[in-house]
Design a protein around this motif. Structure first.
Motif, PDB file in Angstrom:
ATOM      1  N   ASP A 148       0.794  -1.257  -0.131  1.00  0.00           N
ATOM      2  CA  ASP A 148      -0.147  -0.149  -0.116  1.00  0.00           C
ATOM      3  C   ASP A 148       0.668   1.301  -0.089  1.00  0.00           C
ATOM      4  O   ASP A 148       0.548   2.370  -0.866  1.00  0.00           O
ATOM      5  N   ALA A 149       1.926   0.796   0.456  1.00  0.00           N
ATOM      6  CA  ALA A 149       2.835   2.293   0.916  1.00  0.00           C
ATOM      7  C   ALA A 149       3.559   2.513  -0.628  1.00  0.00           C
ATOM      8  O   ALA A 149       3.237   3.668  -0.827  1.00  0.00           O
ATOM      9  N   ALA A 150       4.039   1.696  -1.106  1.00  0.00           N
ATOM     10  CA  ALA A 150       4.159   1.670  -2.648  1.00  0.00           C
ATOM     11  C   ALA A 150       3.437   2.190  -3.676  1.00  0.00           C
ATOM     12  O   ALA A 150       3.857   2.910  -4.756  1.00  0.00           O
ATOM     13  N   GLN A 151       2.345   2.035  -3.473  1.00  0.00           N
ATOM     14  CA  GLN A 151       1.540   2.116  -4.445  1.00  0.00           C
ATOM     15  C   GLN A 151       1.229   3.795  -4.245  1.00  0.00           C
ATOM     16  O   GLN A 151       0.875   4.069  -5.448  1.00  0.00           O
ATOM     17  N   THR A 152       1.123   4.225  -2.892  1.00  0.00           N
ATOM     18  CA  THR A 152       1.395   6.024  -2.411  1.00  0.00           C
ATOM     19  C   THR A 152       1.918   6.641  -2.902  1.00  0.00           C
ATOM     20  O   THR A 152       1.731   7.377  -3.821  1.00  0.00           O
ATOM     21  N   ARG A 153       3.143   5.659  -3.171  1.00  0.00           N
ATOM     22  CA  ARG A 153       4.266   6.844  -2.918  1.00  0.00           C
ATOM     23  C   ARG A 153       4.122   6.577  -4.674  1.00  0.00           C
ATOM     24  O   ARG A 153       4.960   7.825  -5.429  1.00  0.00           O
ATOM     25  N   LEU A 154       4.668   5.265  -5.259  1.00  0.00           N
ATOM     26  CA  LEU A 154       4.032   5.651  -7.523  1.00  0.00           C
ATOM     27  C   LEU A 154       3.358   6.672  -7.756  1.00  0.00           C
ATOM     28  O   LEU A 154       2.547   7.160  -8.269  1.00  0.00           O
ATOM     29  N   GLN A 155       1.836   6.834  -6.913  1.00  0.00           N
ATOM     30  CA  GLN A 155       1.347   7.772  -7.180  1.00  0.00           C
ATOM     31  C   GLN A 155       1.443   9.181  -6.970  1.00  0.00           C
ATOM     32  O   GLN A 155       0.639   9.845  -7.896  1.00  0.00           O
ATOM     33  N   ALA A 156       1.718   9.253  -6.136  1.00  0.00           N
ATOM     34  CA  ALA A 156       2.359  10.941  -5.300  1.00  0.00           C
ATOM     35  C   ALA A 156       2.939  11.003  -6.397  1.00  0.00           C
ATOM     36  O   ALA A 156       3.475  12.361  -7.199  1.00  0.00           O
ATOM     37  N   LEU A 157       4.008  10.025  -7.011  1.00  0.00           N
ATOM     38  CA  LEU A 157       5.371  10.860  -7.707  1.00  0.00           C
ATOM     39  C   LEU A 157       4.345  10.549  -9.178  1.00  0.00           C
ATOM     40  O   LEU A 157       5.302  11.366 -10.457  1.00  0.00           O
ATOM     41  N   ASP A 158       3.761  10.023  -9.956  1.00  0.00           N
ATOM     42  CA  ASP A 158       3.086  10.257 -11.237  1.00  0.00           C
ATOM     43  C   ASP A 158       2.151  11.540 -11.150  1.00  0.00           C
ATOM     44  O   ASP A 158       1.848  11.697 -12.213  1.00  0.00           O
ATOM     45  N   ASN A 159       1.409  12.011  -9.905  1.00  0.00           N
ATOM     46  CA  ASN A 159       1.184  13.131  -9.795  1.00  0.00           C
ATOM     47  C   ASN A 159       2.150  14.305 -10.027  1.00  0.00           C
ATOM     48  O   ASN A 159       1.454  15.625 -10.065  1.00  0.00           O
ATOM     49  N   LYS A 160       2.956  13.985  -9.339  1.00  0.00           N
ATOM     50  CA  LYS A 160       4.177  15.736  -9.707  1.00  0.00           C
ATOM     51  C   LYS A 160       4.354  15.289 -11.210  1.00  0.00           C
ATOM     52  O   LYS A 160       4.997  16.576 -11.105  1.00  0.00           O
ATOM     53  N   GLU A 161       4.560  14.328 -12.047  1.00  0.00           N
ATOM     54  CA  GLU A 161       4.602  14.681 -13.328  1.00  0.00           C
ATOM     55  C   GLU A 161       4.317  14.944 -14.007  1.00  0.00           C
ATOM     56  O   GLU A 161       4.283  15.705 -14.595  1.00  0.00           O
ATOM     57  N   GLU A 162       3.176  15.088 -13.670  1.00  0.00           N
ATOM     58  CA  GLU A 162       1.924  15.892 -14.385  1.00  0.00           C
ATOM     59  C   GLU A 162       1.428  17.031 -14.396  1.00  0.00           C
ATOM     60  O   GLU A 162       1.628  17.596 -14.287  1.00  0.00           O
TER      61      GLU A 162
END
Length: 64
Positions: free
Chosen positions: A50-64
């Protein structure tokens, strides 16, 4: 008659083996302490995923 005798003997042997193995009363091959450890490890694994998924989503949101 021999066939009936063999079937009864096999049934008796099967019953003895079944009762010797615990008669279906056992909780399984894994002791309770190990099961608790496995459950804790599974919970930890889920938390990490769950933490890894949240971190990946946060990184994806930063790129957008």
């Amino acid at each position: 008659m021999r066939l009936i005798g063999m079937i009864l003997a096999l049934a008796a042997i099967g019953w003895v083996l079944f009762e010797a193995s615990g008669g279906g009363k056992g909780d399984g091959a894994v002791p309770a302490e190990y099961r608790q450890s496995l459950e804790k490890a599974e919970a930890l694994e889920q938390t990490l995923q769950d933490a890894a998924q949240t971190r990946l989503q946060a990184l994806d949101n930063k790129e957008e």
